[in-house]
Enzyme design. Structure first.
Site, PDB file in Angstrom:
ATOM      1  N   TYR A  43      49.851  82.234  60.040  1.00  0.00           N
ATOM      2  CA  TYR A  43      49.409  82.356  58.644  1.00  0.00           C
ATOM      3  C   TYR A  43      48.959  81.009  58.099  1.00  0.00           C
ATOM      4  O   TYR A  43      49.645  79.991  58.247  1.00  0.00           O
ATOM      5  CB  TYR A  43      50.526  82.900  57.751  1.00  0.00           C
ATOM      6  CG  TYR A  43      50.156  82.842  56.275  1.00  0.00           C
ATOM      7  CD1 TYR A  43      49.173  83.682  55.771  1.00  0.00           C
ATOM      8  CD2 TYR A  43      50.737  81.910  55.422  1.00  0.00           C
ATOM      9  CE1 TYR A  43      48.790  83.611  54.447  1.00  0.00           C
ATOM     10  CE2 TYR A  43      50.362  81.822  54.090  1.00  0.00           C
ATOM     11  CZ  TYR A  43      49.382  82.677  53.604  1.00  0.00           C
ATOM     12  OH  TYR A  43      48.992  82.597  52.300  1.00  0.00           O
ATOM     13  N   HIS A  70      40.128  78.275  44.573  1.00  0.00           N
ATOM     14  CA  HIS A  70      41.385  78.172  43.839  1.00  0.00           C
ATOM     15  C   HIS A  70      41.345  77.160  42.692  1.00  0.00           C
ATOM     16  O   HIS A  70      42.293  77.077  41.914  1.00  0.00           O
ATOM     17  CB  HIS A  70      42.520  77.794  44.801  1.00  0.00           C
ATOM     18  CG  HIS A  70      42.999  78.941  45.640  1.00  0.00           C
ATOM     19  ND1 HIS A  70      42.159  79.727  46.384  1.00  0.00           N
ATOM     20  CD2 HIS A  70      44.257  79.447  45.847  1.00  0.00           C
ATOM     21  CE1 HIS A  70      42.853  80.651  47.019  1.00  0.00           C
ATOM     22  NE2 HIS A  70      44.128  80.511  46.707  1.00  0.00           N
ATOM     23  N   ASN A  96      49.630  74.314  48.307  1.00  0.00           N
ATOM     24  CA  ASN A  96      50.816  75.161  48.303  1.00  0.00           C
ATOM     25  C   ASN A  96      52.039  74.256  48.096  1.00  0.00           C
ATOM     26  O   ASN A  96      52.587  73.715  49.044  1.00  0.00           O
ATOM     27  CB  ASN A  96      50.905  75.870  49.659  1.00  0.00           C
ATOM     28  CG  ASN A  96      51.490  77.259  49.567  1.00  0.00           C
ATOM     29  OD1 ASN A  96      51.980  77.783  50.542  1.00  0.00           O
ATOM     30  ND2 ASN A  96      51.456  77.872  48.401  1.00  0.00           N
ATOM     31  N   TYR A  99      80.093  69.612  10.699  1.00  0.00           N
ATOM     32  CA  TYR A  99      79.969  69.691  12.164  1.00  0.00           C
ATOM     33  C   TYR A  99      78.902  68.763  12.731  1.00  0.00           C
ATOM     34  O   TYR A  99      79.054  68.215  13.828  1.00  0.00           O
ATOM     35  CB  TYR A  99      79.628  71.115  12.584  1.00  0.00           C
ATOM     36  CG  TYR A  99      80.753  72.119  12.457  1.00  0.00           C
ATOM     37  CD1 TYR A  99      82.005  71.769  11.967  1.00  0.00           C
ATOM     38  CD2 TYR A  99      80.544  73.443  12.836  1.00  0.00           C
ATOM     39  CE1 TYR A  99      83.015  72.691  11.847  1.00  0.00           C
ATOM     40  CE2 TYR A  99      81.551  74.389  12.723  1.00  0.00           C
ATOM     41  CZ  TYR A  99      82.786  74.009  12.222  1.00  0.00           C
ATOM     42  OH  TYR A  99      83.776  74.940  12.109  1.00  0.00           O
ATOM     43  N   ARG A 104      80.853  65.365  13.024  1.00  0.00           N
ATOM     44  CA  ARG A 104      82.044  65.229  13.863  1.00  0.00           C
ATOM     45  C   ARG A 104      81.942  65.951  15.203  1.00  0.00           C
ATOM     46  O   ARG A 104      82.695  65.644  16.129  1.00  0.00           O
ATOM     47  CB  ARG A 104      83.285  65.702  13.109  1.00  0.00           C
ATOM     48  CG  ARG A 104      83.368  67.151  12.732  1.00  0.00           C
ATOM     49  CD  ARG A 104      84.663  67.389  11.946  1.00  0.00           C
ATOM     50  NE  ARG A 104      84.673  68.604  11.189  1.00  0.00           N
ATOM     51  CZ  ARG A 104      85.353  69.695  11.535  1.00  0.00           C
ATOM     52  NH1 ARG A 104      86.068  69.699  12.643  1.00  0.00           N
ATOM     53  NH2 ARG A 104      85.327  70.752  10.759  1.00  0.00           N
ATOM     54  N   PHE A 159      57.551  77.497  48.134  1.00  0.00           N
ATOM     55  CA  PHE A 159      56.609  77.250  47.043  1.00  0.00           C
ATOM     56  C   PHE A 159      57.052  77.870  45.723  1.00  0.00           C
ATOM     57  O   PHE A 159      56.487  77.568  44.672  1.00  0.00           O
ATOM     58  CB  PHE A 159      55.232  77.816  47.401  1.00  0.00           C
ATOM     59  CG  PHE A 159      55.299  79.241  47.891  1.00  0.00           C
ATOM     60  CD1 PHE A 159      55.622  80.284  47.048  1.00  0.00           C
ATOM     61  CD2 PHE A 159      55.051  79.533  49.228  1.00  0.00           C
ATOM     62  CE1 PHE A 159      55.700  81.591  47.508  1.00  0.00           C
ATOM     63  CE2 PHE A 159      55.127  80.839  49.696  1.00  0.00           C
ATOM     64  CZ  PHE A 159      55.448  81.875  48.826  1.00  0.00           C
ATOM     65  N   GLU A 170      52.156  88.554  45.479  1.00  0.00           N
ATOM     66  CA  GLU A 170      53.000  87.567  44.813  1.00  0.00           C
ATOM     67  C   GLU A 170      53.567  88.235  43.561  1.00  0.00           C
ATOM     68  O   GLU A 170      53.089  88.038  42.443  1.00  0.00           O
ATOM     69  CB  GLU A 170      52.165  86.317  44.503  1.00  0.00           C
ATOM     70  CG  GLU A 170      51.656  85.669  45.791  1.00  0.00           C
ATOM     71  CD  GLU A 170      50.412  84.807  45.611  1.00  0.00           C
ATOM     72  OE1 GLU A 170      50.006  84.585  44.456  1.00  0.00           O
ATOM     73  OE2 GLU A 170      49.851  84.377  46.627  1.00  0.00           O
TER      74      GLU A 170
END
Length: 505
Positions: A52, A82, A191, A276, A279, A324, A409
């Site tokens: 792959y 991409h 990637n 608050y 303190r 990834f 994905e």
């Protein structure tokens, strides 16, 4: 300071230095591991095997076998297709950090790229040839694909380099030649989680500066309001046991030590307890500190990781997995966002105390002539607006997911925008702390002739070196901007001259 980046062993301080412009190169000893990984990829091609990302399509197209003659085109097409980022360009410091992290990751030898690819990244860093990387377009899974594709496109002589010139021209001007990608190299470059991790580290470092300044401003407010330092007694915090809480209490004790203002009301103050926001600072800011330290450990690990796919193992096997997926980064960024929101929220409440004459016993809105002057009335409103905005931005990004790549994905981390939002959130929080410091400086002057501690008076002096007292109403935006810079550049914290807790316990 680290002299070289040893892959897998780079400390946070080195990443911070690179962000600020330090030219720390990759350790040349990394070459042996890189060469071994590249040789393993070459053996797969020579043997006619299928792997792959080496000789297949990508994502949903992983089942498509690519012929040897098309492998270079496969990697080039991957990058061009991409490079789909949008939005503003990431600034130079962040791009340098991304390049350094990518070189260090590739330097571990598990990505299967040739040394000349790593060398080009290093040469681009050295010559300040910085790819123009749009900030938006990654979902933080399958790597930061779009932004890293823009980084890689510049290496091919495609796309743009900062400040917006053709990358081919920028490379040529630096005496560098574009690279032709071999099998697996395009995938190895895009990637990975380097963009989301770099953005998260930028947010983390900015948050640490805000946190330290908030301790100074919080201590100033305690004294200006004639608050008690008893809640910071170490015995209280030892009984609970949280390290961050104890560290913050110790810092507040140190900041307030020796205050004449504190001593003046030990025997004649009818109040039993402070609000608050005064303190409970050790409890709230201590919890923030513990979160920041956890996020720092996570991001230091991730910055040193190999996060592409598939990976080349030491025995030469090429194994597909999911490193990834940036869920650790998304979780860390969400934690930092929550911490930022709480730092700002707590500080805004202290500002509200300072400007409220009922709570402070001081003139309304700290004006010298209330009514004729509005003083810091609307500065508190600005702080409230920023605190509210940060609360909204702190909603966890990591619990969101939109499937991508035709459901291949199908669960993503959203880490990249989870990290990107931290930069603006830190800016908002810095402005809130700057406003508190302004208000506390004014309030301390109403306690004269009594003096605060040496540390607080030093911080007060740093403020007054930039911003004159508010004797009458004037344009306040420049004052707020100046005070914010004192927070963001660390000057306010440094001025106090005392050790303050940070990311390292």
């Amino acid at each position: 300071m680290t002299k070289t980046l040893m892959p897998g062993e780079v400390p946070l301080a080195a990443w911070a230095a690179i962000l600020e412009g330090a030219p720390i190169p990759l350790d040349p000893a990394a070459r042996a591991a890189v060469d071994r990984g590249a040789a393993a990829v070459a053996r797969v091609i020579a043997a006619g095997e299928t792997a792959y990302g080496v000789n297949t399509g990508f994502g949903k197209l992983a089942s498509v076998r690519i012929g040897d003659g098309d492998l270079a085109a496969l990697q080039r097409n991957l990058i061009l297709s991409h490079a789909c980022g949008v939005g503003p360009a990431l600034p130079p410091g962040i791009v340098r950090l991304i390049l350094a992290m990518k070189a260090a990751s590739l330097g571990r030898g598990a990505s299967g790229v040739r040394w000349e690819v790593v060398a080009l990244i290093e040469a681009m860093r050295a010559h300040d040839v910085l790819p123009l990387i749009p900030a938006k377009g990654s979902v933080g899974a399958s790597g930061d694909l779009a932004p890293l594709a823009h980084m890689t496109a510049a290496m091919l002589g495609e796309g743009l380099a900062l400040p917006g010139i053709p990358a081919a021209r920028a490379l040529q001007a630096a005496g560098l030649a574009p690279v032709t990608l071999g099998p697996k190299e395009g995938l190895g470059l895009i990637n990975g989680t380097q963009v989301s991790t770099a953005l998260a580290l930028v947010g983390l470092f900015a948050t640490e500066r805000v946190f330290r300044a908030a301790l100074i401003a919080g201590a100033m407010t305690v004294d200006a309001l004639r608050g008690s330092d008893t809640p910071f007694d170490s015995r209280i915090h030892a009984l609970r046991g949280h390290a961050g809480q104890a560290d913050v209490a110790a810092a507040l004790r140190g900041l307030l030590a020796g205050s004449e203002i504190r001593e003046s009301h030990r025997t004649d103050d009818p109040r039993v307890q402070d609000p608050y926001s005064l303190r409970c600072q050790p409890q709230v800011m201590g919890a923030v500190l513990d979160l920041l330290r956890f996020a720092a450990r996570t991001l230091e690990t991730e910055a040193n990781a190999v996060t592409d796919n598939p990976l080349v193992m030491e025995d030469g096997a090429i194994v597909s997995g999911g490193n990834f997926h940036a869920e650790p980064v998304a979780f860390a960024a969400d934690q930092v966002a929550i911490a930022l929101a709480e730092v700002g929220s707590l500080a805004e409440r202290r500002i509200a105390l300072l400007v409220d004459p009922v709570m402070s016993g001081l003139p309304a809105f700290l004006a010298r002539d209330p009514g004729l002057n509005s003083g810091l009335m609307i500065a508190q409103v600005t702080a409230a607006a920023l605190a509210s905005e940060n609360k909204q931005r702190a909603a966890p990004a990591s619990i969101d997911s939109l499937p991508t790549s035709a459901n291949q994905e199908d669960h993503v981390s959203m880490a990249t925008h989870a990290a990107y939002r931290l930069i603006e959130m830190a800016g908002n929080a810095a402005a809130i702390i700057g406003i508190e410091a302004l208000a506390a400086a004014e309030a301390l002057e109403h306690r004269r002739p009594l003096r605060s501690s040496a540390a607080i008076e030093a911080a007060h002096g740093a403020i007054r070196a930039e911003i004159t007292p508010l004797l009458a109403d004037r344009l306040l935006a420049p004052d707020i901007a100046a005070a914010t810079r004192l927070v963001e550049d660390g000057a306010l914290a440094a001025a106090a001259g005392v050790a303050l807790p940070g990311l390292t316990p």
